[in-house]
Structure formats: C-alpha cells, structure tokens
Scaffold this motif. Structure first.
Motif, PDB file in Angstrom:
ATOM      1  N   PHE A 164      13.715 -10.990  15.313  1.00 57.14           N
ATOM      2  CA  PHE A 164      13.729 -10.852  13.853  1.00 57.14           C
ATOM      3  C   PHE A 164      15.149 -10.719  13.301  1.00 57.14           C
ATOM      4  O   PHE A 164      15.503 -11.335  12.308  1.00 57.14           O
ATOM      5  N   TYR A 165      15.952  -9.843  13.953  1.00 55.83           N
ATOM      6  CA  TYR A 165      17.218  -9.411  13.358  1.00 55.83           C
ATOM      7  C   TYR A 165      18.422  -9.762  14.218  1.00 55.83           C
ATOM      8  O   TYR A 165      18.424  -9.529  15.431  1.00 55.83           O
ATOM      9  N   GLU A 166      19.434 -10.285  13.556  1.00 55.84           N
ATOM     10  CA  GLU A 166      20.681 -10.607  14.242  1.00 55.84           C
ATOM     11  C   GLU A 166      21.612  -9.402  14.294  1.00 55.84           C
ATOM     12  O   GLU A 166      22.283  -9.156  15.299  1.00 55.84           O
ATOM     13  N   LYS A 167      21.640  -8.591  13.216  1.00 56.13           N
ATOM     14  CA  LYS A 167      22.621  -7.516  13.107  1.00 56.13           C
ATOM     15  C   LYS A 167      22.021  -6.129  12.891  1.00 56.13           C
ATOM     16  O   LYS A 167      22.637  -5.124  13.255  1.00 56.13           O
ATOM     17  N   HIS A 168      20.878  -6.035  12.284  1.00 54.02           N
ATOM     18  CA  HIS A 168      20.348  -4.722  11.889  1.00 54.02           C
ATOM     19  C   HIS A 168      20.136  -3.825  13.114  1.00 54.02           C
ATOM     20  O   HIS A 168      19.573  -4.262  14.123  1.00 54.02           O
ATOM     21  N   PRO A 169      20.557  -2.560  13.051  1.00 54.45           N
ATOM     22  CA  PRO A 169      20.433  -1.659  14.206  1.00 54.45           C
ATOM     23  C   PRO A 169      19.002  -1.339  14.631  1.00 54.45           C
ATOM     24  O   PRO A 169      18.808  -0.738  15.687  1.00 54.45           O
ATOM     25  N   VAL A 170      17.994  -1.738  13.850  1.00 53.66           N
ATOM     26  CA  VAL A 170      16.612  -1.513  14.274  1.00 53.66           C
ATOM     27  C   VAL A 170      16.295  -2.292  15.548  1.00 53.66           C
ATOM     28  O   VAL A 170      15.356  -1.967  16.275  1.00 53.66           O
ATOM     29  N   LYS A 171      17.075  -3.311  15.858  1.00 53.29           N
ATOM     30  CA  LYS A 171      16.865  -4.117  17.055  1.00 53.29           C
ATOM     31  C   LYS A 171      17.355  -3.406  18.323  1.00 53.29           C
ATOM     32  O   LYS A 171      17.069  -3.854  19.436  1.00 53.29           O
ATOM     33  N   LYS A 172      18.097  -2.304  18.156  1.00 49.55           N
ATOM     34  CA  LYS A 172      18.698  -1.625  19.298  1.00 49.55           C
ATOM     35  C   LYS A 172      17.829  -0.463  19.774  1.00 49.55           C
ATOM     36  O   LYS A 172      17.180   0.200  18.978  1.00 49.55           O
ATOM     37  N   ASP A 173      17.862  -0.218  21.069  1.00 55.81           N
ATOM     38  CA  ASP A 173      17.083   0.886  21.626  1.00 55.81           C
ATOM     39  C   ASP A 173      17.465   2.199  20.951  1.00 55.81           C
ATOM     40  O   ASP A 173      18.653   2.457  20.698  1.00 55.81           O
ATOM     41  N   ILE A 174      16.477   3.024  20.670  1.00 57.89           N
ATOM     42  CA  ILE A 174      16.700   4.291  19.982  1.00 57.89           C
ATOM     43  C   ILE A 174      17.674   5.186  20.751  1.00 57.89           C
ATOM     44  O   ILE A 174      18.503   5.878  20.152  1.00 57.89           O
ATOM     45  N   ALA A 175      17.613   5.139  22.073  1.00 66.81           N
ATOM     46  CA  ALA A 175      18.507   5.975  22.894  1.00 66.81           C
ATOM     47  C   ALA A 175      19.889   5.374  23.056  1.00 66.81           C
ATOM     48  O   ALA A 175      20.781   6.017  23.620  1.00 66.81           O
ATOM     49  N   GLY A 176      20.104   4.157  22.546  1.00 66.45           N
ATOM     50  CA  GLY A 176      21.388   3.496  22.709  1.00 66.45           C
ATOM     51  C   GLY A 176      21.480   2.769  24.036  1.00 66.45           C
ATOM     52  O   GLY A 176      20.468   2.470  24.677  1.00 66.45           O
ATOM     53  N   SER A 177      22.701   2.512  24.463  1.00 60.76           N
ATOM     54  CA  SER A 177      22.952   1.858  25.749  1.00 60.76           C
ATOM     55  C   SER A 177      23.859   2.749  26.586  1.00 60.76           C
ATOM     56  O   SER A 177      24.450   3.704  26.079  1.00 60.76           O
ATOM     57  N   ILE A 178      23.961   2.428  27.880  1.00 57.85           N
ATOM     58  CA  ILE A 178      24.869   3.192  28.748  1.00 57.85           C
ATOM     59  C   ILE A 178      26.285   3.161  28.185  1.00 57.85           C
ATOM     60  O   ILE A 178      26.998   4.172  28.158  1.00 57.85           O
ATOM     61  N   GLU A 179      26.689   1.993  27.686  1.00 56.02           N
ATOM     62  CA  GLU A 179      28.040   1.842  27.125  1.00 56.02           C
ATOM     63  C   GLU A 179      28.213   2.670  25.852  1.00 56.02           C
ATOM     64  O   GLU A 179      29.226   3.357  25.679  1.00 56.02           O
ATOM     65  N   SER A 180      27.219   2.619  24.948  1.00 52.36           N
ATOM     66  CA  SER A 180      27.379   3.325  23.663  1.00 52.36           C
ATOM     67  C   SER A 180      27.387   4.839  23.835  1.00 52.36           C
ATOM     68  O   SER A 180      28.186   5.531  23.201  1.00 52.36           O
ATOM     69  N   ILE A 181      26.522   5.373  24.702  1.00 52.77           N
ATOM     70  CA  ILE A 181      26.499   6.835  24.842  1.00 52.77           C
ATOM     71  C   ILE A 181      27.735   7.351  25.565  1.00 52.77           C
ATOM     72  O   ILE A 181      28.093   8.535  25.437  1.00 52.77           O
ATOM     73  N   SER A 182      28.417   6.474  26.311  1.00 54.10           N
ATOM     74  CA  SER A 182      29.647   6.897  26.991  1.00 54.10           C
ATOM     75  C   SER A 182      30.740   7.245  25.981  1.00 54.10           C
ATOM     76  O   SER A 182      31.688   7.966  26.304  1.00 54.10           O
ATOM     77  N   LYS A 183      30.605   6.750  24.734  1.00 48.60           N
ATOM     78  CA  LYS A 183      31.609   6.983  23.696  1.00 48.60           C
ATOM     79  C   LYS A 183      31.298   8.225  22.844  1.00 48.60           C
ATOM     80  O   LYS A 183      32.082   8.582  21.967  1.00 48.60           O
ATOM     81  N   ILE A 184      30.161   8.851  23.105  1.00 50.31           N
ATOM     82  CA  ILE A 184      29.765  10.027  22.317  1.00 50.31           C
ATOM     83  C   ILE A 184      30.584  11.250  22.742  1.00 50.31           C
ATOM     84  O   ILE A 184      30.741  11.528  23.930  1.00 50.31           O
ATOM     85  N   THR A 185      31.102  11.973  21.754  1.00 49.33           N
ATOM     86  CA  THR A 185      31.880  13.185  22.020  1.00 49.33           C
ATOM     87  C   THR A 185      31.271  14.376  21.287  1.00 49.33           C
ATOM     88  O   THR A 185      30.436  14.216  20.389  1.00 49.33           O
ATOM     89  N   ARG A 186      31.709  15.546  21.675  1.00 52.57           N
ATOM     90  CA  ARG A 186      31.261  16.774  21.023  1.00 52.57           C
ATOM     91  C   ARG A 186      31.579  16.725  19.529  1.00 52.57           C
ATOM     92  O   ARG A 186      30.733  17.074  18.687  1.00 52.57           O
ATOM     93  N   ASP A 187      32.788  16.295  19.173  1.00 57.73           N
ATOM     94  CA  ASP A 187      33.197  16.269  17.768  1.00 57.73           C
ATOM     95  C   ASP A 187      32.337  15.305  16.951  1.00 57.73           C
ATOM     96  O   ASP A 187      31.990  15.605  15.800  1.00 57.73           O
ATOM     97  N   THR A 188      32.003  14.148  17.527  1.00 56.87           N
ATOM     98  CA  THR A 188      31.160  13.176  16.814  1.00 56.87           C
ATOM     99  C   THR A 188      29.760  13.732  16.601  1.00 56.87           C
ATOM    100  O   THR A 188      29.155  13.537  15.544  1.00 56.87           O
ATOM    101  N   LEU A 189      29.238  14.421  17.596  1.00 55.75           N
ATOM    102  CA  LEU A 189      27.912  15.028  17.465  1.00 55.75           C
ATOM    103  C   LEU A 189      27.902  16.054  16.335  1.00 55.75           C
ATOM    104  O   LEU A 189      26.978  16.082  15.511  1.00 55.75           O
ATOM    105  N   TYR A 190      28.920  16.895  16.283  1.00 57.97           N
ATOM    106  CA  TYR A 190      28.990  17.902  15.219  1.00 57.97           C
ATOM    107  C   TYR A 190      29.163  17.246  13.842  1.00 57.97           C
ATOM    108  O   TYR A 190      28.603  17.706  12.843  1.00 57.97           O
ATOM    109  N   LYS A 191      29.923  16.159  13.784  1.00 61.38           N
ATOM    110  CA  LYS A 191      30.100  15.453  12.512  1.00 61.38           C
ATOM    111  C   LYS A 191      28.751  14.912  12.010  1.00 61.38           C
ATOM    112  O   LYS A 191      28.413  15.051  10.826  1.00 61.38           O
ATOM    113  N   CYS A 192      27.981  14.317  12.908  1.00 57.84           N
ATOM    114  CA  CYS A 192      26.662  13.799  12.519  1.00 57.84           C
ATOM    115  C   CYS A 192      25.713  14.942  12.164  1.00 57.84           C
ATOM    116  O   CYS A 192      24.913  14.825  11.229  1.00 57.84           O
ATOM    117  N   TYR A 193      25.812  16.033  12.899  1.00 60.90           N
ATOM    118  CA  TYR A 193      24.962  17.189  12.598  1.00 60.90           C
ATOM    119  C   TYR A 193      25.262  17.714  11.195  1.00 60.90           C
ATOM    120  O   TYR A 193      24.334  17.929  10.390  1.00 60.90           O
TER     121      TYR A 193
END
Length: 430
Positions: A164-193
């Motif tokens: 259906f979608y070329e760009k919309h993030p709904v096409k991506k797994d809810i948990a992300g990918s191994i590559e994407s979660i490797s970039k998650i930091t404590r500071d980013t988590l707190y910013k989103c919180y």
C-alpha cells in the motif's frame, strides 16, 4: 469535585468524565454488580509517530523506528524492581500494548482496586531509565523482532502494508528493526516520554463496579500538575493515491499459503462521527460482499479456496486507511480474481437493501453484546477516544446509517486499481 455525567438512557448506560488541571481526562463507565474491574492509562503515541514538532519548538524531531514500543518496555522497570511483580503481589493481571497510534498500560482485578490503580498511576508517571538498562533492552527487543520476522502471519500483514505505502511509517514493524533500535538512547527515550506522556495527551479509563468520585479523587491526588503544553504536531510523509506495489510474495515454511488482499483508501481525512460512519459502512460492505453469510464466501469455501481462518478488517486513522481480507488458501490469486468479479457484478446488478438491513441489525447486536465485557468496553473506548468520539457515538451511527450512503462508500473504497495482494507460501524445491 466537579465532573460531567453523560447519560445514555436508550442503552441504560452512564459515563462520568473528569478533567484534571493538566488536561488529562479520566473516564469511568460503571458496571454495577460486575465481578471484574478494568483500568487503562493510555497515551496517543504509537509506532507511526517518529517525526514530530515538540510544543514550543520550531524544529522537527526525528526519532528511530520502534521507540514507542521500546518505551513501553522500559516503563515496567522501576528503581525498586519490576512493576509486573508488584501487580502480581496485589493479585491483578497487568498488561500493555503499543499499536500504530497508541500505547496503553492496563490491569484487571477483582480485589484491591485502589491499590492496583495507584500502582498504575504511579509507574506510568515515573520512568526509570539508565543507559545500562537501555543496552540490555536492545537485546531483549531484538529477539522479539527476530521472532516476528520469522512469523508468516506477521510478515503477510506487513508485506501488504508495504504494498500500500511507499513512505508512511505504518508499513514498518511496530517494534522497529535491529538497526533502528540500535540508535535508541536514554536521552531520546526521555525526550519522547516528556513529549507524548504529557497528561494532556493521555486518558484514563475505568470500567467496572467502582465509585466514580473515589476514582477521580485518586486521580486528582496522583497526577502531577502540569501546564497543558499544547498540541504535538505529527508529521507524516505525503503518499500518492496509487499503490506502492500491487503484489508482494515471500517464501517461508508454511503448509498452506497465507494471503491478505485489500484496498488502500484515500478517504481518511475525516473526523468525529463522519469518520466512524465511513468505517462502519466499509465493514458492512465487506460483510455484504464476502462475509460469512454471503454467497461468495460459500462458493469459495465449497471450492476449498478459503477456510475458517478467513478474516476481514478495516482500519482508518488520521493519516491512512486500508482494508485487509485473508487467511489460508491453496490459490490466493483465484480468491482475489473471484472477489474482483463479485465487486463488478454487484456494481452492475446493484447492492441489495435487504442484505444491508440484515447485516446492519446483526452488527449492532454484536456491538451491544460487547457492552457486557469490561475488557471490550475499555479497548473500544480508548481506540475511539483518540479519534474524538465515544463508543456511544458509535451506537448512534447505526441508527443513521442509510443504504444510499452504503452505495456511495462502495464506489469510493472498492477501487480495483488500489487493490493489492500479499502472499506467503512455501518455497518449492527445484
């Protein structure tokens, strides 16, 4: 304490609503005499919210995919131990989930409601995140990602979304990918919180035999007083009206091929009652065309092209909408071809008003029966609340649904040029 009482005498239901000074809404739907009590603390924050402008700022913030789900995991770890263990000691059943558009924390119990509710309010408001625990969690969530990557049912679903979608993030797994979660930091988590877990972006729902004033008093005492920080601007990529792909196939170890087919819908820019009217109309049309009581379903079943695993759904949110229909089939392409022929036949012959009336009545009956389950009430209420409506509004839509509107939506949604097919099947030895 001031709160609003909303009576729905037609359905013998009442709802109480209290707004905290922070902008948080708390909803109580009393169910006198019910044994179980169910409470949910939810935020309008899901996996698609990876690009946004924080209130008071002008620059766009982009975060790694999977961060909403990662944050859900981290909230259950507190400085003094696991929240799950604390709920277990109180005899309740806790849970949480992250979807495309929301994250919810919940519990059900029969006793010690006040204590369990206090625990829910406390841990959701008090994240305890360390760099060490973030790195440890990456391994745990990485295993979860790999598990879903190897799940044929999960893959056939997300492959259709990718069609259906070329760009919309709904096409991506809810948990992300191994590559994407490797970039998650404590500071980013707190910013989103801090951005998405502000009380004004959240709602508390309680369903069961409870005293609404006692619930509201506990919320008043437990929720931190914060200024309403304004609306979060969520940014989603522009998509064309056409499909990204018409067909996606993946080889996996399955005994019978799995498939989902469906339509990418561009009519999502609706709100309130109009949104749920459209949603209900599409679901009714799917039932009329290929539901279990339809002629086509019977024919496909008799030919062995579908079985009892066949299921259907329609999702409509603020930035996307699509239908999904599928299950197991020895020949998914044949099912798709039969469905297309049925759509063309119904366009030529005309939909039947008596079928519409029968399925409308049956659907409303199922919805009313759902009102007997505290879990079903709570889940339905949260999903609709973030769309600006309530489940009682949904019931009212049944009474205003017309056959003329059904025909109008039929022409809008079932466009074969926006129909895609996703198949997972066994790789045959050559």
């Amino acid at each position: 304490m001031r709160y609003e009482t909303l009576e729905y005498k037609k359905y013998d239901e009442v709802m109480y609503r209290y707004e905290h000074s922070s902008g948080l809404n708390c909803i109580v739907i009393p169910k006198k005499g019910y044994y179980k009590k169910y409470a949910t603390f939810s935020t309008q924050y899901g996996s698609v919210d990876n690009k946004f402008i924080i209130p008071g700022e002008s620059e766009t913030t982009k975060v790694p995919d999977g961060i909403a789900h990662f944050l859900e995991h981290k909230l259950f770890e507190q400085k003094d131990g696991s929240v799950m263990d604390k709920f277990a000691a109180l005899g309740s059943r806790p849970n949480a989930f992250t979807s495309f558009n929301q994250t919810a924390y919940l519990f059900s119990c029969t006793d010690l409601f006040k204590e369990n509710f206090g625990l829910l309010l406390n841990f959701v408001q008090n994240p305890f995140i360390t760099e060490e625990s973030v790195e440890k969690e990456k391994g745990i969530i990485g295993q979860e990602i790999n598990m879903y990557r190897d799940d044929p049912g999960w893959r056939v679903t997300f492959n259709l979304l990718d069609a259906f979608y070329e760009k919309h993030p709904v096409k991506k797994d809810i948990a992300g990918s191994i590559e994407s979660i490797s970039k998650i930091t404590r500071d980013t988590l707190y910013k989103c919180y801090e951005t998405f877990y502000h009380p004004s972006n959240m709602v508390i729902t309680v369903v069961g035999d409870v005293d609404c004033e006692a619930v509201f008093e506990q919320v008043e005492q437990s929720i931190e007083a914060k200024e309403n920080h304004g609306e979060i601007k969520r940014i989603y990529p522009e998509e064309g009206v056409g499909l990204h792909k018409a067909y996606v196939e993946q080889n996996m170890p399955v005994s019978t091929p799995l498939f989902y087919m469906g339509f990418k819908d561009e009519n999502y820019k609706l709100s309130g009652t109009e949104l749920i009217r459209y949603e209900l109309a599409v679901k009714l049309l799917i039932s009329m065309l290929i539901g279990r009581s339809s002629e086509l379903y019977g024919q496909l079943y008799e030919k062995g092209l579908i079985n009892s695993s066949f299921e259907t759904d329609f999702s409509i949110e603020k930035s996307y909408a699509y239908s999904m229909l599928g299950g197991e089939s020895v020949d998914p392409e044949a099912v798709k071809d039969c469905f297309i022929r049925e759509i063309k036949k119904q366009r030529n012959d005309g939909l039947r008003a008596d079928t519409f009336e029968r399925l409308l009545k049956a659907s409303k009956g199922r919805y009313l029966r759902m009102m007997n389950s505290v879990e079903s009430i709570s889940r339905s209420f949260i999903n609709l609340y973030f769309k600006g409506i309530t489940m009682f509004d949904y019931l009212e839509v049944y009474d205003t649904m017309s056959f003329d509107y059904i025909n109008e939506v039929f022409d809008k949604h079932f466009d074969v040029d926006r129909m895609a097919l996703s198949v997972v099947k066994e790789l045959k030895d050559r």
